[in-house]
Design an enzyme around this catalytic site. Structure first.
Site, PDB file in Angstrom:
ATOM      1  N   GLY B 125       0.836  -1.208   0.000  1.00 34.51           N
ATOM      2  CA  GLY B 125       0.000   0.000   0.000  1.00 34.51           C
ATOM      3  C   GLY B 125       0.861   1.243   0.000  1.00 34.51           C
ATOM      4  N   SER B 127       1.247   3.427  -3.311  1.00 30.78           N
ATOM      5  CA  SER B 127       0.741   4.443  -4.253  1.00 30.78           C
ATOM      6  C   SER B 127      -0.539   5.094  -3.736  1.00 30.78           C
ATOM      7  CB  SER B 127       0.441   3.814  -5.604  1.00 30.78           C
ATOM      8  OG  SER B 127       1.620   3.397  -6.234  1.00 30.78           O
ATOM      9  N   GLU B 242      13.076  -4.036  -4.931  1.00 31.02           N
ATOM     10  CA  GLU B 242      11.991  -4.198  -5.897  1.00 31.02           C
ATOM     11  C   GLU B 242      12.524  -4.086  -7.318  1.00 31.02           C
ATOM     12  OE1 GLU B 242       7.510  -2.504  -6.852  1.00 31.02           O
ATOM     13  OE2 GLU B 242       8.788  -1.379  -5.503  1.00 31.02           O
ATOM     14  N   GLU B 364      10.600   5.604 -17.569  1.00 32.14           N
ATOM     15  CA  GLU B 364      11.123   6.953 -17.800  1.00 32.14           C
ATOM     16  C   GLU B 364      11.956   7.390 -16.590  1.00 32.14           C
ATOM     17  OE1 GLU B 364       7.976   6.084 -18.490  1.00 32.14           O
ATOM     18  OE2 GLU B 364       8.069   6.237 -20.669  1.00 32.14           O
TER      19      GLU B 364
END
Lengths: 329, 381, 329, 381
Positions: B125, B127, B242, B364
């Site tokens: 949890g 974002s 990650e 990006e």
């Protein structure tokens, strides 16, 4: 030589655009996914009423005798609105084939009291088969007209395609109808829809990234995002004229032999497929996670992009047709 | 330099390979359905009971103390065998390294075994609607009240969030602090009163994510991981993992490339494979191998004491774009069959792959990191 | 399993790197372009002296018995410095072939008193033929040793390749030498040089864009430029391990059958060619006009990139070899 | 909509086609050599004498008053015929539109006929070492002194500059003004005392450019184009045409795509064309056609009164990247022969093409323009 649409072209296109905006908003597209046999309410009749269904039928048969150049811009709008009805199949492929064959089925098709789809390669896997009354089917070197068939729905990624496996039915030949021309029409119609889808994906993404903030700035102010979308704009800019040019070739058999027509149509589909693939990829990347969700409308066009980019031949297959036409295969 | 498996490594590989063959549960439902979620939890238990759920962890917590190389071998065998995916991946890959680094002994003893056995399935949890790749923009408030924190706010894109048991969150415990300061890493029971979960359906209609709505939701202060107010640093350590080794082991892509090659071979049997598509297949296969060997090189460095820093971004871009292109090639190979959903694992895999260049920091942003921190280009003009 | 270079590997590499920096700066590369038969002063002897020429020869023949894994890192440095001498051909391909054949020519080759190049496909178009004393040539299924041949220089884009058409000469067979292995060595050697060239192009471009100002900011602060160079960095990062891994395969025939070796070598060349192509394209684009000039040194690596990306098989050809190895062709 | 040539257009096409066939001078030396430059000037004279050097200009200046469509037809025929390139291109494409728009009657009468006949070959003197794509950074000073300007400074990347007769420059006439202000558009005789030209060799060693060094170089104030201090606006009008129709007509790329197709056919005759390369050839051929039809659409708009603005950037990116890829495909088709320079027009063409994405505003800048001015994305965050 004048590569320019007439005011009538533009007016007709705008009328259809307004109709789709009114009768076929994203909610209507979503609703069509719920079933394989419901129609978009009030749309088919309205299309018949303003002459869209009859556009390509000859005047002596009660049609408008409009040409393909005008009609591909209507098909762009079909893509732009993700219309889940077989307008391309019915009005751009089936009706001209029925007219060529002087079929009795023409009148009701023009009037919109029937809906006709196509099985352009005789594969038995047919878009909108369950909502249609009949199918113009490829049989050997010619075309035939199939009614009273059975359908089994197939679940596809773009559920507004309403693909079904078709079995059985009553089939009569359509003598005089040009199967190769019908194929080229379907390819061109798919290409035109790809252009419309690509434009919509671009418009939606430009709007989103102009608004969405990350790290204190609009996402659309980052150069990487700008360049993604500039590339999409370029791809659409140079694919669209090939669609109009191919429509001209189809409309002018007296100056375009079947091989030249096939070349022009395949150029259009190759570039339109590439353009809509790029548009879909960049639209998703620039939206980020929200574009990846079912609830957000972007997916309606993404899935349509994936389906129509490949349908009626992908870019590779059409480059192969061009290769043949220019003496390389 | 030694690129052969040692005798011990060969034995290790054969052991897991044999075990997976013997215990393969066959195809089970998607972990994004209620039944499938529980079936995947069962599979976690089967793995755990045999000591194969978290082989790189200490024996005390249910692991085998495997080194990095053994773990890579394990992952290769795991994915090549075709057994179900890991519903525990968020916890094991993202949260567990953080608990090992920052957790108290009590937290480690309590959470790690339950994570290893599948009793606790974790969701992430982090974002929020206005904070996607920009975590410093987090707004969900957690105000201290006695022994608890009281949470108010909203989280989104919470993978596995619809059915998970626990959620690891980053929340703002100091509302006056800005950006990276005043954040805290907090472990939240998914059944907490005041926490409402709403599934978000993926493109294909499956609830792969959830939104979380906190409305005066109380969470014990015991569940802070690391120090209150230090959540940014704690989270960034996990963000490194990650992007790095733990989430995307080469085995996954090697297995996908093998399956792609099999698909191409089956089409070749019809006598109709297009040289252009064959070329794409070979390219994907080579890139999976490149990812494999780059990872073995990275692993040797880590075992020799190197730290994995911004270089992790190189791998994130590489595997995520390989994954998209590999699946797109499969769909092109399938041709007319590609758009049909039924029994089409490749389409499902494509949809999953498309999220790769977006999540865990968009590609990006990864390319910015590579340019600025790996190559040393100027931050901002 | 330990994918790690030893300290000796690193020391040897650093020694050679320093030698090239000292004896083969860009001016020496440029000077080599002026003629087709001049050597880089003092370089060949120095390479013999520090054991580079002898590295792959067996110890019993007076060599160092070093393995290919160590040597590909030397060849990276050859690419990094754009060394215009046939070090790869001589030390990485010819010497092992001469050793396999127990050729009398081995001693002088190890000592550096001769220079030997290769014609790996028997085409008669040979790099460095005019400065070499002999050529290891493909003849039917085997290798042969050719001396006293005539050369006609060919003007190539990378003039430090010093390509020549070879005719005539005295040829003796190299019985016992493995032609397929020699081919794979040449491919691997070219791949290693591509990695070095790509690294140099990247380093040069990073330095340039960090310095060069446009619109009041360093060019390297623009996101588009950053992303160009990040892509190059990624390509090199994932191509290089395949080169080392292929070197391991070549060095360990006992665990790597010829088909596996060919697969590994071709994977390396395919990725290295793609990486150096990308590096060249992006380096030129990020430099702008100055990169496009003869006077600026970037061109030394650009041209070498174009030549070596294609030499000994381009990426397409090597993907085809991989296709065969994995059962797809 | 009418995509057939009219009877009159067919006659026009046949006339130029026949003329080119009958007057084809064969292969002449590169215009970047002294002899080749003069041979190309001779060819300009041959074209001019037949009224074919500047067909879109008014008859009074040596043209034929062709409309845009006729000009496009002329260009197609010109490039397909394989006659030599235009050494006058800088003048005719970049300067002439500016003279027509901003020049005095005297300037028009003096310069245009001499440009049309090849008596004056022009070079462009805009870029400076510290001002490439960023023209507003120009530093070369031109200080008014009586009837003259006195120039000091340096220009670079001056195409054809080594042998040209005249140079059109942008100079800073007000040293106190910043950026876009205080610039003046000035026409400079290449033989002016105080102007030294130094050739810059292209990658292949040919002097395609020159550097210009101004050391108290006097130029008559009569040679200002437009108003003093208005150089930026005058130049930008020409920059529009540089990116737009006038510099890169579709005929050039159609002809290149035809030659590429012939190359592929000749390889096919050996029975060995690779499907992947064939695909690249077809793609290039299609894109040349796409550029052609987009241009005809654009031309119809211009003839109907539209103005070409930022949309010109779309074409610049498209043709320049098509040109690079088309030539790269040719080199791949040539295989081992590609690296050999002798009689290798494709290699020469590739080197030329590589400058396309750089000059006249890099493609990065063009993409910014497209995003900001065509799509309306935010200028700067």
């Amino acid at each position: 030589m004048r590569f320019e649409f007439t005011d009538e072209h533009d007016m007709f296109r705008n009328t259809v655009r307004d109709l789709f905006a009114d009768r076929c908003p994203p909610d209507a597209v979503r609703a069509s996914w719920e079933t394989t046999d419901a129609r978009v309410p009030d749309l088919w009749g309205a299309l018949a009423e303003i002459g869209v269904l009859a556009a390509l039928a000859p005047e002596e048969a009660g049609g408008l005798g409009m040409d393909e150049v005008a009609f591909v811009r209507i098909l762009e709008e079909v893509g732009y609105a993700a219309v889940p009805e077989p307008l391309m199949e019915h009005a751009f492929v089936a009706i001209p084939a029925l007219a060529e064959a002087r079929s009795d089925a023409l009148d009701s098709a023009i009037a919109g009291s029937t809906t006709i789809t196509i099985d352009i390669d005789g594969s038995g896997t047919v878009a909108s088969a369950a909502i249609a009354d009949a199918i113009v089917t490829r049989v050997d070197d010619g075309l035939a007209f199939t009614t009273q068939y059975d359908t089994t729905a197939l679940t596809t990624i773009d559920q507004s395609r309403r693909l079904a496996a078709v079995k059985g039915g009553v089939t009569v030949g359509l003598d005089g109808a040009d199967a190769a021309l019908a194929y080229d029409r379907a390819v061109l119609g798919a290409a035109a829809q790809c252009i419309g889808i690509a434009r919509r994906l671009l418009d939606a993404t430009v709007a989103y990234v102009g608004d969405r903030q990350q790290f204190g700035k609009p996402v659309g102010s980052y150069q990487a995002v700008k360049h993604h979308l500039a590339d999409v704009r370029i791809a659409v800019e140079f694919a669209a004229p090939l669609v109009y040019r191919a429509a001209w070739s189809v409309a002018h058999p007296e100056t375009h032999e079947p091989l030249a027509r096939a070349r022009d149509v395949s150029m259009a589909k190759a570039q339109a497929s590439d353009a809509v693939d790029l548009a879909a990829r960049k639209a998703l990347q620039c939206h980020g996670a929200i574009g990846y969700t079912f609830e957000y409308d972007l997916q309606l066009w993404l899935k349509r992009a994936w389906a129509l980019s490949a349908a009626y031949g992908d870019a590779r297959r059409h480059r192969d047709r061009v290769a043949t036409a220019i003496g390389l295969a | 330099m030694d690129l052969e498996l040692s005798q011990r490594q060969v034995e290790f590989r054969d052991e897991i390979r044999t075990w997976l063959t013997e215990h393969h549960p066959g195809r089970i439902a998607s972990m994004d359905t209620p039944d499938g979620f529980e079936a995947h939890r069962e599979w976690e238990k089967v793995l755990f009971d045999a000591g194969w759920s978290v082989p790189a962890w200490p024996v005390a917590y249910g692991g085998r103390d495997c080194d990095l190389i053994e773990w890579l071998i394990y992952e290769e065998e795991y994915w090549l065998s075709g057994v179900p995916g890991r519903v525990s991946a968020n916890g094991v890959s993202l949260l567990a390294p953080t608990i090992f680094n920052f957790g108290s002994r009590q937290q480690q003893d309590h959470f790690l075994p339950k994570m290893a056995s599948g009793e606790h399935i974790w969701a992430q949890g982090w974002s929020e609607p206005e904070a996607g790749s920009d975590l410093a923009g987090i707004k969900t408030k957690a105000i201290r009240d006695g022994d608890d924190f009281v949470l108010n706010g909203q989280k989104t894109w919470c993978s596995r969030g619809a059915y998970a048991d626990w959620i690891f969150c980053i929340v703002r415990t100091d509302p006056d602090a800005e950006r990276h300061r005043g954040l805290t890493y907090l472990l939240v029971p998914a059944d907490s009163p005041g926490l409402e979960r709403r599934p978000i359906n993926r493109l294909d209609g499956e609830p792969s994510f959830a939104e979380l709505f906190f409305d005066d939701c109380r969470v014990s202060a015991d569940h802070v991981l690391g120090e209150e107010g230090q959540g940014w640093g704690v989270a960034m350590a996990a963000a490194g993992s990650e992007r790095g080794l733990s989430l995307r082991s080469p085995g996954r892509f090697m297995a996908a490339a093998e399956r792609l090659t099999e698909l191409a071979r089956s089409i070749r049997a019809d006598g109709s494979i297009d040289v252009r598509l064959r070329d794409e297949v070979v390219d994907a296969w080579i890139r999976a191998q490149a990812y494999r060997w780059q990872t073995y090189q990275l692993a040797a460095g880590l075992m020799g004491g190197d730290e994995i820093g911004s270089e992790a971004s190189l791998g994130k871009v590489f595997w995520s774009e390989l994954d998209v292109e590999l699946h797109a090639t499969a769909l092109r190979l399938l041709g007319d069959r590609a758009e049909i959903v039924d029994d089409n694992d490749w389409l499902d895999g494509y949809l999953f792959a498309l999220s790769g260049p977006i999540y865990a920091g968009t590609n990006e942003i990864q390319r910015n990191i590579i340019a600025e921190r790996v190559l040393g280009l100027p931050r901002r003009g």
